[in-house]
Design a protein around this motif. Structure first.
Motif, short mmCIF file in Angstrom:
data_model
loop_
_atom_site.label_atom_id
_atom_site.label_comp_id
_atom_site.label_asym_id
_atom_site.label_seq_id
_atom_site.Cartn_x
_atom_site.Cartn_y
_atom_site.Cartn_z
N VAL A 177 56.84 4.39 34.23
CA VAL A 177 56.38 3.38 33.28
C VAL A 177 56.47 3.97 31.87
CG1 VAL A 177 54.84 2.32 34.96
CG2 VAL A 177 53.94 4.05 33.40
N PRO A 178 56.54 3.15 30.85
CA PRO A 178 56.56 3.68 29.48
C PRO A 178 55.30 4.51 29.19
CG PRO A 178 57.14 1.35 29.51
CD PRO A 178 56.66 1.68 30.89
N TYR A 207 51.08 4.79 30.61
CA TYR A 207 50.83 5.88 31.55
C TYR A 207 49.46 5.77 32.22
CZ TYR A 207 50.17 10.63 33.35
OH TYR A 207 49.93 11.71 34.16
N ALA A 208 48.43 5.51 31.41
CA ALA A 208 47.07 5.45 31.95
C ALA A 208 46.90 4.32 32.96
CB ALA A 208 46.06 5.30 30.82
N LYS A 268 45.59 12.00 26.81
CA LYS A 268 44.55 11.02 26.54
C LYS A 268 44.16 10.24 27.79
CE LYS A 268 46.73 9.14 23.02
NZ LYS A 268 47.05 8.30 21.83
N ALA A 269 45.09 10.10 28.73
CA ALA A 269 44.78 9.39 29.97
C ALA A 269 44.08 10.29 30.97
CB ALA A 269 46.06 8.85 30.60
N LYS A 296 59.06 13.77 28.16
CA LYS A 296 59.27 12.75 27.13
C LYS A 296 58.42 11.52 27.41
CE LYS A 296 63.94 14.32 26.02
NZ LYS A 296 65.41 14.06 26.15
N ARG A 297 58.34 11.11 28.67
CA ARG A 297 57.50 9.95 28.98
C ARG A 297 56.03 10.27 28.68
NH1 ARG A 297 55.25 7.31 33.63
NH2 ARG A 297 54.69 9.37 34.43
#
Length: 597
Positions: free
Chosen positions: A269-270, A274-275, A364-365, A473-474
């Motif tokens: 996923v972008p 991510y979270a 952050k996630a 990168k993701r």
């Protein structure tokens, strides 16, 4: 998001013609329209679908740890505990050293052969094996496509059960048929008919998955949500590749994992999403190779159904310790549930992660710094939310107000990946502590990292770099590796898959000496996170660590407390595998205890 239905469950709901006997028999939500004798069952495609539903239900109740067998640590989801709490990258926390013994005894290695979490996990896995064997005993030689598919799905579920059994217990009994109640199986390496050592058992798991793959459905596309919540070709090859990796069969691992990649049915996923992978918004998204779908019957009641099956009280266990804050900073985020603070993050891991990633989507996630938690999360109270950061740094309306323990087992980094969002309860459908997002078994990021490792182990650094860079990168990481090796791979995997049940198994199979050294010291000292507004440092505090380097520009600090009341720490030659439960050994003289126990 509307919950997704298993196609097999839909088929059963249409027939509803059988009585099922499993460990979760009283929790099954299958409408009974009639009962037929067993000898007249296991005949048709519908029978195969129905038996497969029992296998999925057995997997859900027993492997996922849904309060099976009437209570105990099942309410804390033993699988999440047993595959995460032994790692070097987590701390078992709670109110104090006498709280959360389920997790702390794993984290500090003072469990014994009757510890409840391993016992529940061991029995739960074999109950799941039993429900899979019911399908396979009756449909392994089936001729119709439906019956072959059902048998193949059960076969891969059973292989996953054994992947866990093998990595947790070494050489557990290999039971491939329903046994008589009086049976006393041997450890698989002592089996008189078909002896199989640990590596051979891991290879058997991989071969089972590959042998089943031809009869499985393939996920239709990246958008096929139903294809993410059942066993498909993608999951079979992903598990086969992982097992071959664990067996050191790196070429075979590459081949199996590349089939998943080349299928085009999965994607990362972008970064900004991510979270969502760990919340209801990400259920069955393009990154999910397999996850367990909790809720599939609108007629399910709360106490007799979802509370037992779902992650009831798991949320309380993993959320931050609410009663040690003046006001809980995650109260609004999680929708009102009070946490018990069962999980902490070692200072070294949070610092290393931040140094590698910076302020990435992934960081952050996954983690939240104490400043960010206390100063920047919404409290739902204007008098707090409207304060400036400078005002918050000295306010007694927020912060950690427990002067005795602070946040026991916590560094200046708080675990965030596992914290429930308010949306995860679907409007508090069954209460504010029952999260309904699916249980993640494997996502595509793990497939890519496993493939990259297999490439490194076969000398293909260029191919490994391609997929490690893709992950970096993701993630939005500030580190994009120019060159890659096993050290880079290990770090990326520890950041990307933190708290996803990978680290402990990886440490053991890699024989990672740096990590093992940390484990040998587990529990010798435990951090407490304090707030100077409510507790100034004391003269006898040990190893005071200020969050920003000095008291002058820090509000929060940690100090260590020696834990001398337990025999703690990982012991080589003993803790690589768990002990077989004593109650199981007492019933089966053919089962030999693992070394060191």
């Amino acid at each position: 998001m509307k919950k997704i239905l298993f196609s097999t469950i839909l088929a059963l709901a249409a027939t509803g013609t059988m009585t099922l006997t499993t460990s979760c028999e009283d929790q099954l939500d299958i409408e009974q329209k009639g009962v037929i004798p067993t000898e007249n069952f296991y005949k048709t495609d519908a029978d195969a679908e129905a038996a497969l539903v029992a296998a999925y239900e057995g997997f859900m109740c027993n492997v996922m740890g849904r309060n099976h067998d009437g209570g105990g640590p099942g309410i804390y989801t033993p699988l999440k505990l047993i595959v995460n709490e032994c790692g070097d990258d987590v701390l078992a926390a709670g109110a104090n050293s006498g709280d959360n013994t389920f997790g702390i005894m794993l984290n500090q290695f003072y469990y014994d052969a009757e510890a409840e979490v391993p016992k529940f996990m061991y029995t739960g896995l074999y109950l799941s094996v039993y429900t899979c064997n019911l399908v396979l005993d009756h449909f392994a030689d089936a001729t119709t496509a439906v019956q072959k598919r059902c048998a193949a799905e059960a076969r891969v579920l059973r292989a996953y059960d054994y992947f866990l059994l093998a990595n947790l217990w070494g050489t557990p009994p290999l039971v491939t048929h329903v046994l008589d109640a009086s049976a006393q199986p041997f450890n698989c390496d002592k089996d008189p008919e078909n002896p199989m050592n640990h590596q051979q058992l891991i290879e058997w798991i991989a071969q089972e998955c590959e042998n089943a793959a031809n009869d499985l459905d393939e996920r239709k596309s990246k958008d096929d949500k139903d294809g993410a919540v059942k066993v498909t070709k993608g999951f079979a090859y992903a598990l086969a590749g992982k097992a071959y990796l664990f067996a050191g069969q790196y070429d075979k691992a590459k081949t199996a994992l590349k089939k998943v990649i080349d299928s085009g049915k999965y994607d990362l996923v972008p970064g900004e999403q991510y979270a969502d992978n760990f919340h209801i918004e990400g259920d069955a998204n393009e990154e999910k190779v397999f996850e367990v779908n909790f809720e599939y019957n609108a007629g399910k009641t709360d106490w007799s159904g979802m509370i037992q099956r779902s992650s009831w009280m798991e949320t309380n266990y993993w959320d931050w310790r609410a009663d040690h804050f003046v006001a809980s900073p995650n109260k609004v985020y999680c929708g009102g549930v009070d946490g018990w603070g069962g999980l902490g993050v070692p200072q070294w891991f949070g610092d290393e992660f931040y140094k590698n990633d910076g302020d990435s989507y992934r960081l952050k996630a996954t983690l939240k710094h104490i400043d960010d938690a206390v100063y920047h999360m919404s409290y739902g109270k204007d008098e707090i939310d409207n304060m400036t950061d400078e005002q918050k740094k000295t306010s007694d309306k927020i912060g950690i107000n427990d002067p005795l323990q602070g946040l026991y087992g916590n560094s200046t980094w708080l675990a965030f990946k596992q914290i429930m969002r308010a949306s995860d309860t679907e409007g508090k459908k069954y209460g504010d502590n029952i999260r309904l997002n699916n249980y993640l078994v494997m996502r595509y990021a793990e497939v890519l990292l496993n493939y990259a490792e297999a490439c490194l182990q076969t000398g293909d650094q260029a191919e490994a770099k391609k997929y490690i860079n893709m992950i970096q990168k993701r993630a939005g990481s500030k580190t994009i590796s120019e060159t890659v090796d096993m050290d880079v791979l290990k770090k990326e995997k520890s950041y990307e898959l933190w708290l996803e049940g990978c680290r402990w198994f990886d440490i053991m199979r890699w024989n990672d000496t740096k990590a093992i050294d940390r484990l040998t010291k587990a529990g010798t000292v435990v951090p407490h996170l304090f707030d100077k507004v409510f507790r100034a440092p004391k003269a006898d505090d040990q190893n005071i660590f200020w969050e920003h380097g000095s008291e002058a520009n820090s509000r929060f600090y940690t100090t260590n407390t020696p834990e001398t009341n337990f025999k703690v720490g990982f012991k080589e030659g003993k803790h690589e595998f768990f002990p077989y439960p004593q109650t199981v050994l007492d019933k089966n003289p053919n089962l030999e205890q693992n070394p060191g126990w």
